[in-house]
Scaffold this motif. Sequence first.
Motif, PDB file in Angstrom:
ATOM      1  N   THR B 227     -15.873 -12.131 -26.388  1.00 34.53           N
ATOM      2  CA  THR B 227     -15.571 -13.525 -27.097  1.00 34.53           C
ATOM      3  C   THR B 227     -14.782 -14.316 -26.021  1.00 34.53           C
ATOM      4  OG1 THR B 227     -13.385 -12.504 -27.859  1.00 34.53           O
ATOM      5  CG2 THR B 227     -15.368 -12.557 -29.390  1.00 34.53           C
ATOM      6  N   TRP B 228     -14.280 -13.984 -24.972  1.00 31.30           N
ATOM      7  CA  TRP B 228     -13.391 -14.836 -24.330  1.00 31.30           C
ATOM      8  C   TRP B 228     -14.300 -15.616 -23.452  1.00 31.30           C
ATOM      9  CZ3 TRP B 228     -13.396 -15.086 -18.954  1.00 31.30           C
ATOM     10  CH2 TRP B 228     -13.946 -13.936 -18.123  1.00 31.30           C
ATOM     11  N   LEU B 229     -15.537 -15.263 -23.120  1.00 35.75           N
ATOM     12  CA  LEU B 229     -16.220 -16.012 -21.973  1.00 35.75           C
ATOM     13  C   LEU B 229     -17.099 -17.204 -22.511  1.00 35.75           C
ATOM     14  CD1 LEU B 229     -17.069 -16.029 -19.011  1.00 35.75           C
ATOM     15  CD2 LEU B 229     -19.198 -14.440 -19.681  1.00 35.75           C
ATOM     16  N   PRO B 230     -17.509 -17.328 -23.574  1.00 36.56           N
ATOM     17  CA  PRO B 230     -18.054 -18.661 -24.221  1.00 36.56           C
ATOM     18  C   PRO B 230     -17.095 -19.499 -24.233  1.00 36.56           C
ATOM     19  CG  PRO B 230     -19.060 -16.719 -25.407  1.00 36.56           C
ATOM     20  CD  PRO B 230     -17.870 -16.297 -24.439  1.00 36.56           C
ATOM     21  N   ASP B 231     -15.587 -19.188 -24.814  1.00 35.65           N
ATOM     22  CA  ASP B 231     -14.566 -20.310 -24.761  1.00 35.65           C
ATOM     23  C   ASP B 231     -14.094 -20.710 -23.471  1.00 35.65           C
ATOM     24  OD1 ASP B 231     -14.983 -20.007 -27.465  1.00 35.65           O
ATOM     25  OD2 ASP B 231     -13.025 -18.955 -28.027  1.00 35.65           O
ATOM     26  N   ALA B 232     -14.246 -19.665 -22.593  1.00 41.35           N
ATOM     27  CA  ALA B 232     -14.110 -20.232 -21.044  1.00 41.35           C
ATOM     28  C   ALA B 232     -14.863 -21.239 -20.578  1.00 41.35           C
ATOM     29  CB  ALA B 232     -14.234 -19.039 -20.052  1.00 41.35           C
ATOM     30  N   MET B 233     -15.820 -21.913 -21.054  1.00 39.49           N
ATOM     31  CA  MET B 233     -16.736 -22.807 -20.817  1.00 39.49           C
ATOM     32  C   MET B 233     -15.978 -24.211 -20.855  1.00 39.49           C
ATOM     33  SD  MET B 233     -19.377 -21.267 -19.614  1.00 39.49           S
ATOM     34  CE  MET B 233     -18.683 -19.747 -19.033  1.00 39.49           C
ATOM     35  N   GLU B 234     -14.798 -24.313 -21.102  1.00 41.81           N
ATOM     36  CA  GLU B 234     -14.336 -25.633 -21.167  1.00 41.81           C
ATOM     37  C   GLU B 234     -13.917 -25.909 -19.938  1.00 41.81           C
ATOM     38  OE1 GLU B 234     -14.287 -27.528 -23.757  1.00 41.81           O
ATOM     39  OE2 GLU B 234     -14.902 -25.589 -25.061  1.00 41.81           O
ATOM     40  N   ALA B 235     -13.894 -24.872 -18.818  1.00 36.68           N
ATOM     41  CA  ALA B 235     -13.643 -25.192 -17.568  1.00 36.68           C
ATOM     42  C   ALA B 235     -14.649 -26.244 -16.758  1.00 36.68           C
ATOM     43  CB  ALA B 235     -13.621 -23.766 -16.661  1.00 36.68           C
ATOM     44  N   PRO B 236     -14.118 -26.908 -15.790  1.00 35.90           N
ATOM     45  CA  PRO B 236     -15.051 -27.755 -15.106  1.00 35.90           C
ATOM     46  C   PRO B 236     -16.297 -26.585 -14.604  1.00 35.90           C
ATOM     47  CG  PRO B 236     -13.008 -27.986 -14.024  1.00 35.90           C
ATOM     48  CD  PRO B 236     -12.808 -26.953 -15.182  1.00 35.90           C
ATOM     49  N   THR B 237     -17.493 -27.203 -14.614  1.00 38.85           N
ATOM     50  CA  THR B 237     -18.664 -26.624 -14.450  1.00 38.85           C
ATOM     51  C   THR B 237     -18.845 -25.606 -13.047  1.00 38.85           C
ATOM     52  OG1 THR B 237     -19.644 -28.115 -15.920  1.00 38.85           O
ATOM     53  CG2 THR B 237     -21.218 -26.448 -14.522  1.00 38.85           C
ATOM     54  N   PRO B 238     -18.255 -26.480 -12.059  1.00 38.16           N
ATOM     55  CA  PRO B 238     -18.196 -25.327 -10.883  1.00 38.16           C
ATOM     56  C   PRO B 238     -17.677 -24.125 -11.055  1.00 38.16           C
ATOM     57  CG  PRO B 238     -17.794 -27.741 -10.148  1.00 38.16           C
ATOM     58  CD  PRO B 238     -17.809 -27.844 -11.755  1.00 38.16           C
ATOM     59  N   VAL B 239     -16.434 -24.251 -11.637  1.00 36.54           N
ATOM     60  CA  VAL B 239     -15.500 -23.155 -12.131  1.00 36.54           C
ATOM     61  C   VAL B 239     -16.235 -21.990 -12.810  1.00 36.54           C
ATOM     62  CG1 VAL B 239     -13.408 -22.408 -13.132  1.00 36.54           C
ATOM     63  CG2 VAL B 239     -13.502 -24.405 -11.709  1.00 36.54           C
ATOM     64  N   SER B 240     -17.132 -22.571 -13.815  1.00 36.59           N
ATOM     65  CA  SER B 240     -17.838 -21.695 -14.520  1.00 36.59           C
ATOM     66  C   SER B 240     -18.982 -21.115 -13.782  1.00 36.59           C
ATOM     67  CB  SER B 240     -18.405 -22.445 -15.900  1.00 36.59           C
ATOM     68  OG  SER B 240     -17.682 -23.228 -16.568  1.00 36.59           O
ATOM     69  N   ALA B 241     -19.330 -21.692 -12.781  1.00 34.88           N
ATOM     70  CA  ALA B 241     -20.554 -21.072 -11.968  1.00 34.88           C
ATOM     71  C   ALA B 241     -19.943 -20.120 -11.154  1.00 34.88           C
ATOM     72  CB  ALA B 241     -21.253 -22.269 -11.168  1.00 34.88           C
ATOM     73  N   LEU B 242     -18.537 -20.331 -10.542  1.00 32.13           N
ATOM     74  CA  LEU B 242     -18.247 -19.408  -9.407  1.00 32.13           C
ATOM     75  C   LEU B 242     -17.505 -18.229 -10.231  1.00 32.13           C
ATOM     76  CD1 LEU B 242     -17.017 -18.891  -6.728  1.00 32.13           C
ATOM     77  CD2 LEU B 242     -15.114 -20.330  -6.942  1.00 32.13           C
ATOM     78  N   ILE B 243     -16.441 -18.543 -11.370  1.00 29.27           N
ATOM     79  CA  ILE B 243     -15.616 -17.740 -11.737  1.00 29.27           C
ATOM     80  C   ILE B 243     -16.420 -17.036 -12.778  1.00 29.27           C
ATOM     81  CG2 ILE B 243     -13.399 -17.038 -12.679  1.00 29.27           C
ATOM     82  CD1 ILE B 243     -12.251 -19.436 -11.048  1.00 29.27           C
ATOM     83  N   HIS B 244     -16.845 -17.661 -13.539  1.00 29.61           N
ATOM     84  CA  HIS B 244     -17.394 -17.044 -14.959  1.00 29.61           C
ATOM     85  C   HIS B 244     -18.790 -16.590 -14.998  1.00 29.61           C
ATOM     86  CE1 HIS B 244     -13.790 -19.473 -15.979  1.00 29.61           C
ATOM     87  NE2 HIS B 244     -13.361 -18.152 -16.053  1.00 29.61           N
ATOM     88  N   ALA B 245     -19.420 -16.664 -13.695  1.00 29.35           N
ATOM     89  CA  ALA B 245     -21.031 -16.235 -13.732  1.00 29.35           C
ATOM     90  C   ALA B 245     -21.099 -15.389 -12.307  1.00 29.35           C
ATOM     91  CB  ALA B 245     -21.764 -17.513 -13.715  1.00 29.35           C
ATOM     92  N   ALA B 246     -20.562 -15.857 -11.225  1.00 26.81           N
ATOM     93  CA  ALA B 246     -20.922 -15.349  -9.964  1.00 26.81           C
ATOM     94  C   ALA B 246     -20.006 -14.185  -9.506  1.00 26.81           C
ATOM     95  CB  ALA B 246     -21.300 -16.334  -9.092  1.00 26.81           C
TER      96      ALA B 246
END
Lengths: 107, 581
Positions: B227-246
């Motif tokens: 459940t934490w990952l969808p809520d982590a999408m408030e981050a700037p998108t490059p951060v989502s791409a780097l930390i929360h996807a790759a």
Amino acid sequence: MMSELSAQSVQIVFAGIILLFGIGLIGLMITRNLIKIVILLQLMAKAAILGMALAGNVAGKPGLGQSLAVTVIVVDTVVAVIALALAVQVQKTWGTLDLKDLSTLRR
Amino acid sequence: MLAILIWLAIGLPVVGGLVVAFVGDSREKLQHVVAVGFSAAAAVAALAILPQAGADAAVSVSFGPMFGDLTFVPDGLGAFLAAVATVVGCLAVVFSVDYMAGEAELGRYYSLVLYFIGAMAALALTSNLFFLFLFWEITALCSYALISFYNDDPKAVAGGIKALIITQFGGVGLLALALAAYAQTGSFEISTFLAAAPSIPAVVLSVMAYGALLAAAAKSAQFPFHTWLPDAMEAPTPVSALIHAATMVNAGIYLLARLYPAFADVPGWRTAVVLVGVVSALIAALMAVVATDLKRLLAYSTVSQLGYMVYAVGAGGVFASQFHLLSHAVFKALLFLAAGSIIHSLGTRDMRKMGGVGRQMPFVRNVFIIGAIALIGLPPLNGFWSKELILEEGLLHGPGWAYALMLAGVALTALYTLRGVSMVFFSEDAGPHGHDAGRAMKTSLGILAVGTFVTWLLVGSFSRMMAETLPLHGLHELTIAQLASEISGAPATYLALGAALIGLAAWQWRRRIPGAQQSPGWLLAATESSFGLETANRLIVTAVQKAGAFLQRTQTGQLNWNVAGLAFGLIAVLIILAWSV
């Protein structure tokens, strides 16, 4: 070089340490006066200092124990002085030394 | 030489983070240049480690008898993940030049991103479980600070705290694992532990195995911690791409893969891993089917794809999981960054308001579709090869029920991906639109799009490197020709492609399927509560707060009570000591 303490005298000193520490602990549980608290803390610190000296002796390194004890005596005196100074300021500011009246956590 | 490269890969981002902070927010241009320069240099250093990969410690710094030596071992798993972290990190930083242009407190942003890259590279390369835990927590802290980067937005702050708390469960699991390894082998070294694993008592080993699974599930956002990952999408998108996807979310998979030889024979462990992977893959895919927020859609899909990797480890396909990790890191970073340029241009994340944006941003549309095809797993993109490899491993070595459910997951993946693409690019025009993506954005998107086409060609050298440097994992080399013949000859491939086609067809002809015109209500409700887990989260939070309020009574602020508490505590300790002697 100090002579080795006999087993009996070690026990006597140890009993003294526990007595001093116990008086301090029980006193802290029942008193609410800031000055008395400082005195009781001093009692406990003295018990600890005695403990260090004794431990150094028992372990065969009396010099180490005594030098630690002297260090703690110095530090402890500073603590006592500052605590008393604070107590004076507390008395001047709030007009009381009773911890229950001074506590703000729960009214 | 190797040691220097390792220090550069880890140290350059950290130094860069400090330099960016000292440059100051008044000189924005210089900050961009410094961040890109340091991250690119680190990426080059990490790539240069790859050909020299080996199983021995290249760096060893003594930290005294308590913690063991801080060792860095550039073996196949570590060097590979470090390379992914620094390269994708560099591309995310390049992307940020456009995305974050003109934002306030750029120094804080770049510093945290660079610290993260350094910590991630160190996490991948270290072979000391204690330091692994340390770097693991540093990445979690950077992730938390970057999710809450817009710290005047309460949603961002809440998302950050949530991520921090939930990933802490993983940290505790990892710490328990490290301490148990130390207690059993007298060392924090992973290689020592792996070698000694057969002689560790079965009970201790199974506690460690499930601790590792707990750690991996929390870090990689797997059920029941997803459940934490969808809520982590408030981050700037490059951060989502780097930390929360790759990168960071892959750390859990990496841990499972690294410790796999020790835990493979623990009774029930592999089934548990498969179960976690399957459940995560399926429920996240279901939630993605009804998502309307573009970034949340991608987050659900990340959870789902990570589920595939966990499933692969459980089925014994360590190489397949790492191969998919590589593919996923590339195409998901591509998808996230493409989504980021759309969001940056339109100022909204709602897919219903994006219709027709493809006409303004043809380049972004094209690369997004490339990423989407890789996500669905259609040939010849990298997602196809790695996902088929996972499913083949699953069919050959995993339980049958899990394979069937994963096939359903493939169909769902195709369905939600096509739904997303058509909502964003091919539905009716939703009104006035923004500007095209900038040059820096297009550069990193272009590189990632090319990567989506070619990374699977690395399978030969990648598998050779892993087979040579990880003797305990029992891996063997897999050349491109072998991969191609294996994949094209396996029935698993055609089953999976069929499943993907069913998913695509389901979206294409959705108007003919009765009851499919609207998102089903039960699924929307289930997504809202993350299949009941959001409710469970809230219950736990309320319970903790109530317990805190209750225990507040013990904090009287009275010295007498505190001393009494201390004295009783002392007595209790003495009694316990007397007992144990």
